[in-house]
Design a protein around this motif. Sequence first.
Motif, PDB file in Angstrom:
ATOM      1  N   GLY A   6       0.798  -1.220   0.000  1.00  0.00           N
ATOM      2  CA  GLY A   6       0.000   0.000   0.000  1.00  0.00           C
ATOM      3  C   GLY A   6       0.824   1.261   0.000  1.00  0.00           C
ATOM      4  O   GLY A   6       0.299   2.339  -0.272  1.00  0.00           O
ATOM      5  N   LEU A   7       2.115   1.139   0.270  1.00  0.00           N
ATOM      6  CA  LEU A   7       3.001   2.309   0.290  1.00  0.00           C
ATOM      7  C   LEU A   7       2.985   2.994  -1.064  1.00  0.00           C
ATOM      8  O   LEU A   7       3.093   2.337  -2.096  1.00  0.00           O
ATOM      9  N   ASN A   8       2.880   4.324  -1.076  1.00  0.00           N
ATOM     10  CA  ASN A   8       2.946   5.107  -2.302  1.00  0.00           C
ATOM     11  C   ASN A   8       1.908   4.751  -3.349  1.00  0.00           C
ATOM     12  O   ASN A   8       2.092   5.036  -4.523  1.00  0.00           O
ATOM     13  N   GLN A   9       0.815   4.115  -2.959  1.00  0.00           N
ATOM     14  CA  GLN A   9      -0.259   3.899  -3.927  1.00  0.00           C
ATOM     15  C   GLN A   9      -1.070   5.179  -4.028  1.00  0.00           C
ATOM     16  O   GLN A   9      -1.274   5.866  -3.038  1.00  0.00           O
ATOM     17  N   THR A  10      -1.548   5.457  -5.246  1.00  0.00           N
ATOM     18  CA  THR A  10      -2.368   6.660  -5.367  1.00  0.00           C
ATOM     19  C   THR A  10      -3.813   6.314  -5.638  1.00  0.00           C
ATOM     20  O   THR A  10      -4.673   7.177  -5.564  1.00  0.00           O
ATOM     21  N   SER A  11      -4.077   5.038  -5.957  1.00  0.00           N
ATOM     22  CA  SER A  11      -5.444   4.658  -6.285  1.00  0.00           C
ATOM     23  C   SER A  11      -6.153   4.158  -5.030  1.00  0.00           C
ATOM     24  O   SER A  11      -5.616   3.323  -4.295  1.00  0.00           O
ATOM     25  N   MET A  12      -7.338   4.673  -4.775  1.00  0.00           N
ATOM     26  CA  MET A  12      -8.101   4.241  -3.610  1.00  0.00           C
ATOM     27  C   MET A  12      -8.384   2.743  -3.659  1.00  0.00           C
ATOM     28  O   MET A  12      -8.358   2.060  -2.652  1.00  0.00           O
ATOM     29  N   ARG A  13      -8.636   2.218  -4.889  1.00  0.00           N
ATOM     30  CA  ARG A  13      -8.930   0.793  -5.000  1.00  0.00           C
ATOM     31  C   ARG A  13      -7.729  -0.046  -4.592  1.00  0.00           C
ATOM     32  O   ARG A  13      -7.859  -1.047  -3.908  1.00  0.00           O
ATOM     33  N   LYS A  14      -6.526   0.407  -5.002  1.00  0.00           N
ATOM     34  CA  LYS A  14      -5.321  -0.341  -4.627  1.00  0.00           C
ATOM     35  C   LYS A  14      -5.138  -0.313  -3.123  1.00  0.00           C
ATOM     36  O   LYS A  14      -4.818  -1.327  -2.499  1.00  0.00           O
ATOM     37  N   ILE A  15      -5.356   0.856  -2.516  1.00  0.00           N
ATOM     38  CA  ILE A  15      -5.185   0.953  -1.065  1.00  0.00           C
ATOM     39  C   ILE A  15      -6.141   0.003  -0.352  1.00  0.00           C
ATOM     40  O   ILE A  15      -5.757  -0.727   0.555  1.00  0.00           O
ATOM     41  N   MET A  16      -7.403  -0.013  -0.814  1.00  0.00           N
ATOM     42  CA  MET A  16      -8.372  -0.909  -0.192  1.00  0.00           C
ATOM     43  C   MET A  16      -7.994  -2.374  -0.423  1.00  0.00           C
ATOM     44  O   MET A  16      -8.186  -3.218   0.440  1.00  0.00           O
ATOM     45  N   THR A  17      -7.434  -2.680  -1.619  1.00  0.00           N
ATOM     46  CA  THR A  17      -7.037  -4.060  -1.897  1.00  0.00           C
ATOM     47  C   THR A  17      -5.950  -4.524  -0.945  1.00  0.00           C
ATOM     48  O   THR A  17      -6.051  -5.598  -0.354  1.00  0.00           O
ATOM     49  N   TYR A  18      -4.904  -3.698  -0.798  1.00  0.00           N
ATOM     50  CA  TYR A  18      -3.813  -4.138   0.059  1.00  0.00           C
ATOM     51  C   TYR A  18      -4.272  -4.206   1.504  1.00  0.00           C
ATOM     52  O   TYR A  18      -3.846  -5.095   2.251  1.00  0.00           O
ATOM     53  N   SER A  19      -5.166  -3.285   1.874  1.00  0.00           N
ATOM     54  CA  SER A  19      -5.717  -3.371   3.221  1.00  0.00           C
ATOM     55  C   SER A  19      -6.477  -4.685   3.390  1.00  0.00           C
ATOM     56  O   SER A  19      -6.408  -5.333   4.445  1.00  0.00           O
ATOM     57  N   SER A  20      -7.172  -5.108   2.324  1.00  0.00           N
ATOM     58  CA  SER A  20      -7.923  -6.352   2.414  1.00  0.00           C
ATOM     59  C   SER A  20      -7.003  -7.560   2.534  1.00  0.00           C
ATOM     60  O   SER A  20      -7.275  -8.486   3.312  1.00  0.00           O
ATOM     61  N   ILE A  21      -5.895  -7.560   1.773  1.00  0.00           N
ATOM     62  CA  ILE A  21      -4.923  -8.651   1.872  1.00  0.00           C
ATOM     63  C   ILE A  21      -4.394  -8.736   3.298  1.00  0.00           C
ATOM     64  O   ILE A  21      -4.323  -9.803   3.908  1.00  0.00           O
ATOM     65  N   ASN A  22      -4.070  -7.576   3.853  1.00  0.00           N
ATOM     66  CA  ASN A  22      -3.554  -7.500   5.209  1.00  0.00           C
ATOM     67  C   ASN A  22      -4.570  -8.020   6.222  1.00  0.00           C
ATOM     68  O   ASN A  22      -4.232  -8.814   7.094  1.00  0.00           O
ATOM     69  N   HIS A  23      -5.828  -7.614   6.065  1.00  0.00           N
ATOM     70  CA  HIS A  23      -6.828  -8.052   7.033  1.00  0.00           C
ATOM     71  C   HIS A  23      -7.096  -9.541   6.898  1.00  0.00           C
ATOM     72  O   HIS A  23      -7.437 -10.192   7.889  1.00  0.00           O
ATOM     73  N   THR A  24      -6.940 -10.096   5.652  1.00  0.00           N
ATOM     74  CA  THR A  24      -7.054 -11.542   5.518  1.00  0.00           C
ATOM     75  C   THR A  24      -6.001 -12.221   6.384  1.00  0.00           C
ATOM     76  O   THR A  24      -6.284 -13.229   7.036  1.00  0.00           O
ATOM     77  N   GLY A  25      -4.781 -11.674   6.373  1.00  0.00           N
ATOM     78  CA  GLY A  25      -3.730 -12.223   7.228  1.00  0.00           C
ATOM     79  C   GLY A  25      -4.124 -12.171   8.697  1.00  0.00           C
ATOM     80  O   GLY A  25      -3.957 -13.157   9.419  1.00  0.00           O
ATOM     81  N   TRP A  26      -4.681 -11.042   9.124  1.00  0.00           N
ATOM     82  CA  TRP A  26      -5.098 -10.928  10.536  1.00  0.00           C
ATOM     83  C   TRP A  26      -6.235 -11.888  10.845  1.00  0.00           C
ATOM     84  O   TRP A  26      -6.299 -12.452  11.935  1.00  0.00           O
TER      85      TRP A  26
END
Length: 345
Positions: A168-188
């Motif tokens: 998610g670092l240096n992403q400018t697209s909201m969709r990308k930010i939400m995607t990486y956040s989703s990958i991370n939350h899957t891990g949690w």
Amino acid sequence: MPSNSTKILLLTTLVSGVLVAVSSNSWFGAWMGLEVNLMSFIPLMSNTKNMYNTEASLKYFIVQVLASATLLFMVVMKTLAEDLFSLAFMETSYTPMIICTPLMLKSGAAPFHWWFPGVMEGLSWENCGLLMTVQKAAPLMLMSYLIEINVFTSSIILTSTVMGAIGGLNQTSMRKIMTYSSINHTGWMLAALITGDNLWLTYFMIYSTLVLTVLSAIKLSSVSFINQTLLTNKEAMLTKFMMFTSLLSLGGLPPFLGFLPKWIVIQEMIVNKMTPMATIMVITSLITLYYYLKISYSSFMILSEEPKWNLQSHKNKTSKKISAMIMSSISLTGMLMCSIMVGMI
Ligand SMILES: *[C@@H]1O[C@H](CO)[C@@H](O)[C@H](O)[C@H]1NC(C)=O
């Protein structure tokens, strides 16, 4: 684009697919449920207004079919080995891992997450919401039947949280930010899964609420890229506030609701003697909060100009605005409410 009645039909079969998958008592039934769910999600993705969704639905279809086919193959192999030959090799400790891997591919845990950003980029926000919440329920529930604490699971959890934070670092697209956040939350959620006790269900529920909150605020201000949040008119100040506070809540900043599941998971992991893993996960969430705060600060304080030509009004969006406000107030005060309620009992 599917008409409204078609959408209702497809949403019904999509949810019933999930229900069949989580409530069946055989692996074959679970596979069937997953398949019904997939076949109803693909047509929902189509949209005549742009072309990206064709690519997205094709990618999604190929990846999910690969995962289902692998799952079915592994299950059949396990059954054959047990019934016909009673071979000892399938009784080894890696059987659960072999069946879990396609489910991880389905739910987008790293390192099986490569399809996720590409698919999300081509979808409407409603479908993104479905992909991040409903579509994860069945694979996670199926994983909860056989997941166990070992090196494989731990490394999946760690790569998911690290990928989520670094990606998610240096992403400018909201969709990308939400995607990486989703990958991370899957891990949690996987971490919550291995500590047992249906804790992941609580996490999943709160996570879904927060995702829907962020998405409703994003939809309200029609933002797809971060730089679009820098220039807004005064009217949109409220939506901007809702968007970033719920984003920080999703990132797990303490007074907000998003901190609650994170807190419980850390607590449970420490009780289960997984302190080193919990430490790494907390450090990755610190990276995340760093760039979330960076985005929020710059959007609120540094560049908050109002251009003269920005005269769009939000008058016809009142109902959307009210629902977004209700949701974001839940995300802001949810944890305080929970502690007040626990204190009263
Ligand atoms: C990952 O999840 C944790 C726990 O909720 C959170 O603190 C962190 O900010 C999240 N990171 C991303 C990229 O969303």
